[in-house]
Design an enzyme around this catalytic site. Sequence first.
Site, PDB file in Angstrom:
ATOM      1  CB  ALA A  33       7.684  64.685  44.351  1.00  0.00           C
ATOM      2  N   GLY A  71       9.674  69.372  45.253  1.00  0.00           N
ATOM      3  CA  GLY A  71       9.647  68.800  46.601  1.00  0.00           C
ATOM      4  C   GLY A  71      10.987  68.889  47.307  1.00  0.00           C
ATOM      5  CD  GLU A 104       6.794  71.724  47.563  1.00  0.00           C
ATOM      6  OE1 GLU A 104       7.060  70.633  47.002  1.00  0.00           O
ATOM      7  OE2 GLU A 104       5.667  72.241  47.540  1.00  0.00           O
ATOM      8  CD  GLU A 138       6.673  71.968  42.364  1.00  0.00           C
ATOM      9  OE1 GLU A 138       7.067  73.091  41.969  1.00  0.00           O
ATOM     10  OE2 GLU A 138       6.972  71.487  43.469  1.00  0.00           O
TER      11      GLU A 138
HETATM   12  C1  LIG Z   1       6.357  67.622  45.720  1.00  0.00           C
HETATM   13  C2  LIG Z   1       5.547  67.653  44.499  1.00  0.00           C
HETATM   14  C3  LIG Z   1       4.141  67.494  44.730  1.00  0.00           C
HETATM   15  C4  LIG Z   1       5.974  67.795  43.223  1.00  0.00           C
HETATM   16  C5  LIG Z   1       7.329  67.806  42.667  1.00  0.00           C
HETATM   17  O1  LIG Z   1       8.351  67.879  43.314  1.00  0.00           O
HETATM   18  S1  LIG Z   1       7.346  67.657  40.987  1.00  0.00           S
HETATM   19  C6  LIG Z   1       9.060  67.568  40.550  1.00  0.00           C
HETATM   20  C7  LIG Z   1       9.690  68.901  40.498  1.00  0.00           C
HETATM   21  N1  LIG Z   1      11.038  68.776  39.967  1.00  0.00           N
HETATM   22  C8  LIG Z   1      11.311  68.911  38.667  1.00  0.00           C
HETATM   23  O2  LIG Z   1      10.460  69.153  37.841  1.00  0.00           O
HETATM   24  C9  LIG Z   1      12.772  68.736  38.258  1.00  0.00           C
HETATM   25  C10 LIG Z   1      12.892  67.581  37.274  1.00  0.00           C
HETATM   26  N2  LIG Z   1      14.268  67.425  36.852  1.00  0.00           N
HETATM   27  C11 LIG Z   1      14.855  68.235  35.957  1.00  0.00           C
HETATM   28  O3  LIG Z   1      14.308  69.193  35.497  1.00  0.00           O
HETATM   29  C12 LIG Z   1      16.249  67.887  35.550  1.00  0.00           C
HETATM   30  O4  LIG Z   1      16.502  66.552  35.893  1.00  0.00           O
HETATM   31  C13 LIG Z   1      17.315  68.778  36.238  1.00  0.00           C
HETATM   32  C14 LIG Z   1      17.218  70.216  35.694  1.00  0.00           C
HETATM   33  C15 LIG Z   1      17.168  68.814  37.753  1.00  0.00           C
HETATM   34  C16 LIG Z   1      18.741  68.234  35.926  1.00  0.00           C
HETATM   35  O5  LIG Z   1      18.902  68.066  34.537  1.00  0.00           O
HETATM   36  P1  LIG Z   1      20.094  67.143  33.993  1.00  0.00           P
HETATM   37  O6  LIG Z   1      20.058  67.265  32.525  1.00  0.00           O
HETATM   38  O7  LIG Z   1      21.353  67.490  34.717  1.00  0.00           O
HETATM   39  O8  LIG Z   1      19.740  65.657  34.469  1.00  0.00           O
HETATM   40  P2  LIG Z   1      18.605  64.698  33.869  1.00  0.00           P
HETATM   41  O9  LIG Z   1      19.194  63.863  32.786  1.00  0.00           O
HETATM   42  O10 LIG Z   1      17.384  65.442  33.559  1.00  0.00           O
HETATM   43  O11 LIG Z   1      18.307  63.790  35.150  1.00  0.00           O
HETATM   44  C17 LIG Z   1      19.121  62.661  35.516  1.00  0.00           C
HETATM   45  C18 LIG Z   1      18.193  61.525  35.881  1.00  0.00           C
HETATM   46  O12 LIG Z   1      17.430  61.901  37.011  1.00  0.00           O
HETATM   47  C19 LIG Z   1      16.039  61.764  36.707  1.00  0.00           C
HETATM   48  N3  LIG Z   1      15.271  62.753  37.459  1.00  0.00           N
HETATM   49  C20 LIG Z   1      15.572  64.042  37.671  1.00  0.00           C
HETATM   50  N4  LIG Z   1      14.613  64.632  38.385  1.00  0.00           N
HETATM   51  C21 LIG Z   1      13.685  63.703  38.637  1.00  0.00           C
HETATM   52  C22 LIG Z   1      12.438  63.709  39.330  1.00  0.00           C
HETATM   53  N5  LIG Z   1      11.978  64.799  39.983  1.00  0.00           N
HETATM   54  N6  LIG Z   1      11.743  62.566  39.372  1.00  0.00           N
HETATM   55  C23 LIG Z   1      12.174  61.450  38.777  1.00  0.00           C
HETATM   56  N7  LIG Z   1      13.361  61.356  38.107  1.00  0.00           N
HETATM   57  C24 LIG Z   1      14.088  62.498  38.037  1.00  0.00           C
HETATM   58  C25 LIG Z   1      15.953  61.964  35.232  1.00  0.00           C
HETATM   59  O13 LIG Z   1      14.744  61.430  34.746  1.00  0.00           O
HETATM   60  C26 LIG Z   1      17.171  61.230  34.780  1.00  0.00           C
HETATM   61  O14 LIG Z   1      16.904  59.835  34.811  1.00  0.00           O
HETATM   62  P3  LIG Z   1      17.121  58.942  33.489  1.00  0.00           P
HETATM   63  O15 LIG Z   1      18.584  59.037  33.236  1.00  0.00           O
HETATM   64  O16 LIG Z   1      16.636  57.599  33.894  1.00  0.00           O
HETATM   65  O17 LIG Z   1      16.309  59.596  32.417  1.00  0.00           O
END
Ligand SMILES: CC(C)=CC(=O)SCCNC(=O)CCNC(=O)[C@H](O)C(C)(C)COP(=O)(O)OP(=O)(O)OC[C@H]1O[C@@H](n2cnc3c(N)ncnc32)[C@H](O)[C@@H]1OP(=O)(O)O
Length: 258
Positions: A66, A109, A112, A132
Amino acid sequence: MTYETILADTRDGGVGLITINRPQALNALNSTVVAEINTALDGFEKDAAIGCIVITGSEKAFAAGADIKEMQDLTFPQTYLDDFITAWDRVAGRRKPIIAAVSGFALGGGCELAMMCDFIIASETAKFGQPEIKLGVLPGAGGTQRLTRFVGKAKAMEMCLTGRMMDAEEAERSGLVSRIVPAADLLEDALKTARGIAGMSIPVAMMVKESVNRAYETTLAEGVRFERRVFHAVFATADQKEGMSAFVDKRKPDFKDA
Ligand SMILES: CC(C)=CC(=O)SCCNC(=O)CCNC(=O)[C@H](O)C(C)(C)COP(=O)(O)OP(=O)(O)OC[C@H]1O[C@@H](n2cnc3c(N)ncnc32)[C@H](O)[C@@H]1OP(=O)(O)O
């Protein structure tokens, strides 16, 4: 996000394809994307030519969860009053079969969403996880429940408590994914599988989905009783006559979804 209908060729059925396409955020699922997925699914469910649906993402990410940026300032009253996340459940409630074709990250998500589909075909690069807890929350779209049913308590508990990712091989070994294919073949393989399913009797495929899902919701005895009633009912369809006649006549069946 894009979605398209891939029409039937001579033998197979029509397939609805949903491609999550938000590369700048690794396909993070914000409310717009979730609404678009539901709109696409609404259309595919109404379209009599569609017998199976595929949801996929990009090579790098099916969906990285998400959208954290959309969630970070939410308050309890907002989540409660808006019934935040409940719109996602509509994916799990669909009646036509849905395949998740997963490459790269399927986290939070994203994992999920994949688990709400009827089965997951993964590329060898797929990574599944419920991270999460690292954000100070817990899975909110069914992850604690569905992951536990797929992989068992020990692995689900470990993954949800540590946020550790599972690679494609471990996911296949643990029963989370049905098959692993090379990344380059993922979409074609998923579409071929979907076309095959769509070429069956659509109502019978829907009854199969409903019956298998009963196994998650009821006792064995109730589930078997349900299956028996549905099994008897298919003898009222023309497709049962066609399927069995085609076998006896040594020809391919031509199901009419009737
Ligand atoms: C459904 C419910 C209730 C909850 C959830 O789903 S909570 C979210 C769970 N997911 C995560 O915690 C994963 C978050 N992302 C990461 O840990 C990393 O992005 C990665 C391991 C998947 C990949 O790392 P990498 O170094 O290859 O890439 P990043 O530079 O970290 O990401 C690129 C770009 O995408 C944005 N990003 C990634 N995931 C999310 C996200 N879940 N929500 C919003 N944005 C996300 C990240 O911020 C980055 O954007 P910027 O370049 O603008 O910083």
